[in-house]
Scaffold this motif. Sequence first.
Motif, PDB file in Angstrom:
ATOM      1  N   GLU A  22       0.833  -1.208   0.000  1.00 23.95           N
ATOM      2  CA  GLU A  22       0.000   0.000   0.000  1.00 23.95           C
ATOM      3  C   GLU A  22       0.867   1.258   0.000  1.00 23.95           C
ATOM      4  O   GLU A  22       0.558   2.232  -0.676  1.00 23.95           O
ATOM      5  CB  GLU A  22      -0.930  -0.006   1.216  1.00 23.95           C
ATOM      6  N   THR A  23       1.955   1.226   0.754  1.00 21.72           N
ATOM      7  CA  THR A  23       2.855   2.377   0.807  1.00 21.72           C
ATOM      8  C   THR A  23       3.464   2.656  -0.562  1.00 21.72           C
ATOM      9  O   THR A  23       3.529   3.810  -0.993  1.00 21.72           O
ATOM     10  CB  THR A  23       3.973   2.125   1.835  1.00 21.72           C
ATOM     11  N   GLU A  24       3.901   1.616  -1.261  1.00 17.86           N
ATOM     12  CA  GLU A  24       4.486   1.804  -2.588  1.00 17.86           C
ATOM     13  C   GLU A  24       3.467   2.357  -3.574  1.00 17.86           C
ATOM     14  O   GLU A  24       3.788   3.172  -4.425  1.00 17.86           O
ATOM     15  CB  GLU A  24       5.068   0.490  -3.094  1.00 17.86           C
ATOM     16  N   GLU A  25       2.212   1.921  -3.451  1.00 19.07           N
ATOM     17  CA  GLU A  25       1.154   2.435  -4.325  1.00 19.07           C
ATOM     18  C   GLU A  25       0.919   3.921  -4.060  1.00 19.07           C
ATOM     19  O   GLU A  25       0.787   4.715  -4.999  1.00 19.07           O
ATOM     20  CB  GLU A  25      -0.136   1.652  -4.085  1.00 19.07           C
ATOM     21  N   THR A  26       0.897   4.309  -2.794  1.00 20.21           N
ATOM     22  CA  THR A  26       0.707   5.718  -2.433  1.00 20.21           C
ATOM     23  C   THR A  26       1.866   6.569  -2.946  1.00 20.21           C
ATOM     24  O   THR A  26       1.653   7.659  -3.466  1.00 20.21           O
ATOM     25  CB  THR A  26       0.572   5.864  -0.910  1.00 20.21           C
TER      26      THR A  26
ATOM     27  N   GLN B 268       1.693   9.743  -5.573  1.00 20.94           N
ATOM     28  CA  GLN B 268       2.246  11.057  -5.246  1.00 20.94           C
ATOM     29  C   GLN B 268       3.279  11.489  -6.283  1.00 20.94           C
ATOM     30  O   GLN B 268       3.349  12.665  -6.643  1.00 20.94           O
ATOM     31  CB  GLN B 268       2.865  11.053  -3.840  1.00 20.94           C
ATOM     32  N   GLU B 269       4.092  10.555  -6.756  1.00 23.99           N
ATOM     33  CA  GLU B 269       5.069  10.887  -7.795  1.00 23.99           C
ATOM     34  C   GLU B 269       4.365  11.328  -9.069  1.00 23.99           C
ATOM     35  O   GLU B 269       4.804  12.264  -9.739  1.00 23.99           O
ATOM     36  CB  GLU B 269       5.968   9.681  -8.080  1.00 23.99           C
TER      37      GLU B 269
ATOM     38  N   ASN C 202       2.958  16.142 -12.630  1.00 20.79           N
ATOM     39  CA  ASN C 202       1.962  16.970 -13.310  1.00 20.79           C
ATOM     40  C   ASN C 202       1.751  18.307 -12.613  1.00 20.79           C
ATOM     41  O   ASN C 202       0.726  18.952 -12.810  1.00 20.79           O
ATOM     42  CB  ASN C 202       0.620  16.222 -13.377  1.00 20.79           C
ATOM     43  N   ILE C 203       2.713  18.741 -11.828  1.00 18.13           N
ATOM     44  CA  ILE C 203       2.518  19.931 -10.997  1.00 18.13           C
ATOM     45  C   ILE C 203       2.308  21.194 -11.816  1.00 18.13           C
ATOM     46  O   ILE C 203       1.599  22.090 -11.403  1.00 18.13           O
ATOM     47  CB  ILE C 203       3.690  20.086 -10.010  1.00 18.13           C
ATOM     48  N   GLY C 204       2.880  21.301 -12.999  1.00 14.20           N
ATOM     49  CA  GLY C 204       2.729  22.513 -13.808  1.00 14.20           C
ATOM     50  C   GLY C 204       1.490  22.503 -14.685  1.00 14.20           C
ATOM     51  O   GLY C 204       1.146  23.515 -15.285  1.00 14.20           O
TER      52      GLY C 204
END
Length: 159
Positions: A122-126, A130-131, A136-138
């Motif tokens: 689950e942590t790797e999926e999260t 997030q990555e 896609n931040i811009g």
Amino acid sequence: MIRKAVALLAGAALLVAPGASFGQAAGPETFKGMIVSHKDSRIVVRTPAGDRQVNLTAGTRIEGTQGAGILRREDRQASDLIRGLAIEVTGVSAGQEVSADAITFKTSDLKTAQQIQAGLAETEETVAQQEARLNNIGNLVAAGRAKVYFGVGSAALTD
């Protein structure tokens, strides 16, 4: 006199470098470590001396042991070689790469590594989600449109 000095230096060189090979094949080496990655037929094992790349071949014996290690041995699949598993590798080395002849591990260590993997899924999926968001931040994406109405002379929203 010069011949004696040359003979002494040659003899000293042989004593200093007893492990040097003179056209002979290197023998098998054995080391222990923890698997940090496994992709296709290659695993990376972290040892106290550093990371070692281990190549799995069709002839690689993979065994799980229980008890004292000699009492119960069981053939295992390459898919059991997961991150976090403590293993012992026997094989022929060429630099930092090793062609594995045999890999052994304790089945209790496999169970522990599987429990860790289950918790990390689950942590790797999260982290992957997030990555993707950070990549896609811009890019602005409209989430929707809404009309907002205010009463006359009021700053409070109405229903």
